[in-house]
Design an enzyme around this catalytic site. Structure first.
Site, PDB file in Angstrom:
ATOM      1  N   SER A 194       0.801  -1.236   0.000  1.00 27.98           N
ATOM      2  CA  SER A 194       0.000   0.000   0.000  1.00 27.98           C
ATOM      3  C   SER A 194       0.826   1.274   0.000  1.00 27.98           C
ATOM      4  CB  SER A 194      -0.897   0.016   1.244  1.00 27.98           C
ATOM      5  OG  SER A 194      -0.098   0.152   2.408  1.00 27.98           O
TER       6      SER A 194
ATOM      7  N   CYS B  23      21.734 -28.248  -6.143  1.00 26.37           N
ATOM      8  CA  CYS B  23      20.809 -27.274  -6.734  1.00 26.37           C
ATOM      9  C   CYS B  23      20.811 -27.410  -8.247  1.00 26.37           C
ATOM     10  CB  CYS B  23      21.226 -25.856  -6.327  1.00 26.37           C
ATOM     11  SG  CYS B  23      20.214 -24.548  -7.077  1.00 26.37           S
TER      12      CYS B  23
ATOM     13  N   GLY C 154       3.697  -5.363  10.616  1.00 22.83           N
ATOM     14  CA  GLY C 154       4.351  -4.825  11.798  1.00 22.83           C
ATOM     15  C   GLY C 154       5.249  -5.795  12.524  1.00 22.83           C
TER      16      GLY C 154
ATOM     17  N   CYS D 102      23.802 -22.869 -10.960  1.00 24.07           N
ATOM     18  CA  CYS D 102      24.528 -24.046 -10.489  1.00 24.07           C
ATOM     19  C   CYS D 102      24.760 -25.060 -11.608  1.00 24.07           C
ATOM     20  CB  CYS D 102      23.788 -24.698  -9.322  1.00 24.07           C
ATOM     21  SG  CYS D 102      23.855 -23.699  -7.798  1.00 24.07           S
TER      22      CYS D 102
ATOM     23  N   PHE E 267       4.257   1.231   4.635  1.00 23.26           N
ATOM     24  CA  PHE E 267       5.540   0.959   5.291  1.00 23.26           C
ATOM     25  C   PHE E 267       6.601   1.962   4.856  1.00 23.26           C
ATOM     26  CE2 PHE E 267       9.715  -1.092   5.479  1.00 23.26           C
ATOM     27  CZ  PHE E 267       9.757  -1.462   6.812  1.00 23.26           C
TER      28      PHE E 267
ATOM     29  N   GLN F 248      -2.512  -5.246  12.729  1.00 21.47           N
ATOM     30  CA  GLN F 248      -1.454  -4.547  13.460  1.00 21.47           C
ATOM     31  C   GLN F 248      -1.685  -4.728  14.964  1.00 21.47           C
ATOM     32  OE1 GLN F 248       1.265  -3.298  12.342  1.00 21.47           O
ATOM     33  NE2 GLN F 248       0.926  -2.834  10.178  1.00 21.47           N
TER      34      GLN F 248
ATOM     35  N   CYS G 115      19.469 -24.981 -10.308  1.00 19.67           N
ATOM     36  CA  CYS G 115      19.157 -23.685 -10.905  1.00 19.67           C
ATOM     37  C   CYS G 115      20.077 -23.424 -12.095  1.00 19.67           C
ATOM     38  CB  CYS G 115      19.286 -22.569  -9.869  1.00 19.67           C
ATOM     39  SG  CYS G 115      20.978 -22.034  -9.519  1.00 19.67           S
TER      40      CYS G 115
ATOM     41  N   HIS H 211      20.285 -17.406  -8.287  1.00 21.42           N
ATOM     42  CA  HIS H 211      20.372 -18.609  -7.443  1.00 21.42           C
ATOM     43  C   HIS H 211      19.473 -18.497  -6.220  1.00 21.42           C
ATOM     44  CE1 HIS H 211      22.003 -21.914  -5.054  1.00 21.42           C
ATOM     45  NE2 HIS H 211      22.035 -21.056  -4.053  1.00 21.42           N
TER      46      HIS H 211
END
Length: 376
Positions: free
Chosen positions: A90, A309, A221, A314, A93, A194, A311, A340
């Protein structure tokens, strides 16, 4: 629309049907703050990295390039070329964390841009309008993010105001979704719980916002300075008050172990900059723990970042090469490690879903919570 497929204790396996595709939960949302993953990773790369949801930032996109401009360019999906679900936070923050000068009133918040200092006003209606212009799949309600530790009386008043703002968000979104010019007339709205670390305020606020029958509910929060144990405690006390038939989103969390613990406590969705931020500083996640790719011991190491891995990084590059890229100041170092880590996080959530499907999440949780945060 959320469908609960299976449970294991409090852990949930489900799916969320959206206008831009189905999200299999538990799910990690990859943070593309300004419409891109930091580290030179595009929406097209995300498809290869098992990403389900891209998360973009309302505050930053409102400032640059401007939500009206994104609207004119067809919305975030057309702008970024990501065709799956997009969640926009939104802006709340960032208003409270980045704006050095801010004035909170019932109407909303007046604050100074962190870019050039010009004054901006944002309230519930403005946040909903911006997110409607962006055309995201899921919009987050505008709420107040208070500092931790927080004072009880102020936190109570803040929760009351956040509830009133949420009611205004819901009304404004219904109005926007009825407009013929709206990019996504089926935009979903998630409310945010919150209450800092006060049990009674958290529970009271959750009871109030669930009565609004929103598309999903987030716990906000947290991960803002409290201990992990305090965060887990809040999730424990909230779990019975979170609707069973709606998605549950823990905002801004976290480490792989945080995710394992939160799934264990009934959370469905996560986001965090940690995988990409750590990667840009040569810190990578593996199935044996965390590695710092700048370590001298990797200078002649011809193993991949993680031998187990699969990916793209890797499969093709060695630890020695990645270390060399960092030492040489090459941008490719950050890109490879970001890819990665994004793969690792999305694969972790995929394996969590598989464990829930197979009825083995308890064993998976107990095994990996002892490993994944370990420094190698």
């Amino acid at each position: 629309m959320y469908k609960l497929l299976k449970t294991s204790g409090r852990a949930r396996r489900g799916e969320i049907s959206t206008p831009h595709g189905t999200i299999m939960t538990p799910a990690f949302m990859n943070v593309a703050t300004c419409g891109a993953i930091k580290g030179a990773v595009s929406a097209l790369d995300l498809k290869e990295l098992r990403c389900q949801v891209q998360l973009c930032n309302t505050y930053h996109l409102h400032l640059r390039p401007g939500d009206e401009n994104v609207r004119k360019l067809g919305g975030l999906h057309q702008f970024t070329r990501w065709d799956g679900p997009i969640l926009t936070d939104s802006g709340g923050f960032q208003v409270f964390s980045l704006a050095k000068l801010r004035n909170i009133k019932e109407e909303g918040v007046t604050f100074a841009s962190h870019i050039d200092g010009h004054r901006i006003f944002m309230g519930p209606e403005e946040s909903m309008t911006i997110q409607s212009n962006l055309g995201s799949t899921i919009a987050m309600a505008f709420d107040e993010c208070i500092e931790n530790p927080a004072e009880y009386t102020y936190t109570k008043h803040s929760c009351d105001r956040t509830y009133r703002w949420l009611c205004r968000c819901k009304n404004k979104m219904q109005e926007l979704n009825r407009m013929e010019t709206t990019i996504n007339p089926k935009q979903m709205l998630f409310g945010i719980n919150q209450g800092a670390t006060f049990d009674d305020l958290r529970i009271e606020h959750m009871k109030r916002i669930r009565e609004l029958d929103l598309d999903g509910y987030a716990v906000g929060g947290l991960a803002v300075g409290e201990t992990a144990e305090e965060m887990y405690h809040i999730l424990d006390i909230l779990e019975e008050h979170l609707p069973q038939d709606k998605p549950r989103y823990l905002m801004g969390v976290g480490t792989p172990v945080n995710i394992l613990e939160a799934v264990y406590r009934g959370i469905d969705m996560f986001d965090c900059v940690m995988p990409t931020r750590n990667a840009r500083h040569a810190n990578v996640f593996t199935w044996s723990g965390r590695r710092n790719m700048m370590n001298e011991k990797y200078s002649l190491d011809q193993e991949p970042i993680d031998p187990v891995c699969d990916c793209p990084v890797c499969r093709n590059f060695t630890r020695a090469y990645v270390r060399h890229l960092f030492k040489s100041g090459e941008m490719l170092a950050m890109r490879l490690c970001v890819m990665h880590n994004v793969w690792f996080y999305n694969t972790l959530l995929m394996k969590i879903r598989e464990a829930l499907d197979n009825g083995t999440y308890e064993e998976f949780y107990r095994h990996y919570r002892e490993i994944l945060d370990k420094r190698i």
